[in-house]
Design an enzyme around this catalytic site. Sequence first.
Site, short mmCIF file in Angstrom:
data_model
loop_
_atom_site.label_atom_id
_atom_site.label_comp_id
_atom_site.label_asym_id
_atom_site.label_seq_id
_atom_site.Cartn_x
_atom_site.Cartn_y
_atom_site.Cartn_z
N TRP A 278 0.88 -1.18 0.00
CA TRP A 278 0.00 0.00 0.00
C TRP A 278 0.92 1.23 0.00
CZ3 TRP A 278 -1.98 2.80 4.74
CH2 TRP A 278 -3.01 3.67 4.42
N ASP B 129 0.19 -5.29 9.40
CA ASP B 129 -0.88 -4.35 9.10
C ASP B 129 -2.15 -5.16 8.88
OD1 ASP B 129 -2.62 -2.41 8.26
OD2 ASP B 129 -1.32 -1.57 6.71
N LYS C 15 -12.71 -0.82 7.43
CA LYS C 15 -13.41 -1.63 6.44
C LYS C 15 -14.36 -2.62 7.11
CE LYS C 15 -9.86 0.07 4.16
NZ LYS C 15 -9.58 0.79 2.95
#
Length: 395
Positions: A130, A211, A246
């Site tokens: 990312w 992460d 999310k």
Amino acid sequence: MFEELPILPPDSILGLAAECRADPNPDKVDLTIGIYMDESGNCPVFNAVRLAQRQLIDEEQTKSYIPPQGDPHFISGLVELVVGAEALGARAGCVGAVQAPGGCGAVRLGAEVLKASGTKGKVWVSDPTWPVHVPLITSTGLELGQYRYYDPATHGVDFVAMTEDLAAAGPGDIVLLHGCCHNPSGADLTTEQWRDITAMAVSQGFTPMVDLAYQGFGEGLDADVYGLRYLIEHVPEVVIAASLSKNMGLYRERTGLAIFVGPDTRAAEATVSQAKAAARRIYSMPPAHGALLAGRVLSDPVLRADWETELTAMCARINGLRSEFQHRLEESTGRDFGFIAKENGMFSFLGLSEDQAQRVRSKHGLYMLDSSRINIASLNSENMDRVVAAVTAVL
Ligand code: LMR
């Protein structure tokens, strides 16, 4: 002072999403940013979050600060969700956690604490990762390294290359891993590969940082953290950046947690004190609203069950879209897109060149990242035909 100040280019993800919003093409499709969209193209509020919000509005008596470490219900609920009761029991007293503004904030707090430890080592990130990992980590002064991860030729993890590169990581180095649903590739490590990486961390002495932004969007809330929990059981120090953006739909509420698993209680206390000090010097206090909602959802059995049911349904919908999209693309192009159904979470690389990704955007109003990363969760029965036709046209 600002006369000579350079104007920066837009963010590679947010800039494209803004470009899409401004595009007057009625047939445009936005597959850029990682947001769960339902069949009608909306990013829904979870029912359990809506109920918790009603309770909170009725009961909230103050807007005073929450504790600098964060809301205690939120912290205990999320630590248990991530670490799990078993691993938590085995490492009792060794886990410290500090609330952070989203997963991004948690990565930054994690990096700040690692920097404060005095390490001269590198933070190894996957190629690709990312893009925001890079500034979040390097802005602390930590040095970056890269390990090979995704192989475009096989559309999967190149584990041989990954372990070859990580053979150079030693004590003082940090290896950043994606807990599940790798962003941007959707290609995850197998359970066996997680065990191999764990064995490398133990024998070589590097510190894993995980992460975890998509727990529950791969194979389920517990299955998605198999690798992370295995690490916690075997490696003395692990840093985790967890996010509920999310999987609880709390995107704008910035609801994240930096978790530190250390060798003992003193070390856990030290990590918490350092993370709180880093937060104080960067943004002072954690935001309250998302954490107060999440604390209720995670600790109330009725809300919790409702949330888990809705999350499971979202995950099933994404997996259904993956297989439908694979078959539709295969019918239309005559090529093999089997990899799409094998990946996890929201993202997949379609394997288009940068030029093709830009042409599909300018000619067909289909917005994907230049790397051809798409958000599968933005597909629906209304836009599927257009997406398949546009991709086929540029291929
Ligand atoms: C993404 O990768 O699209 C999301 O994580 C959103 C973001 O902030 O980049």
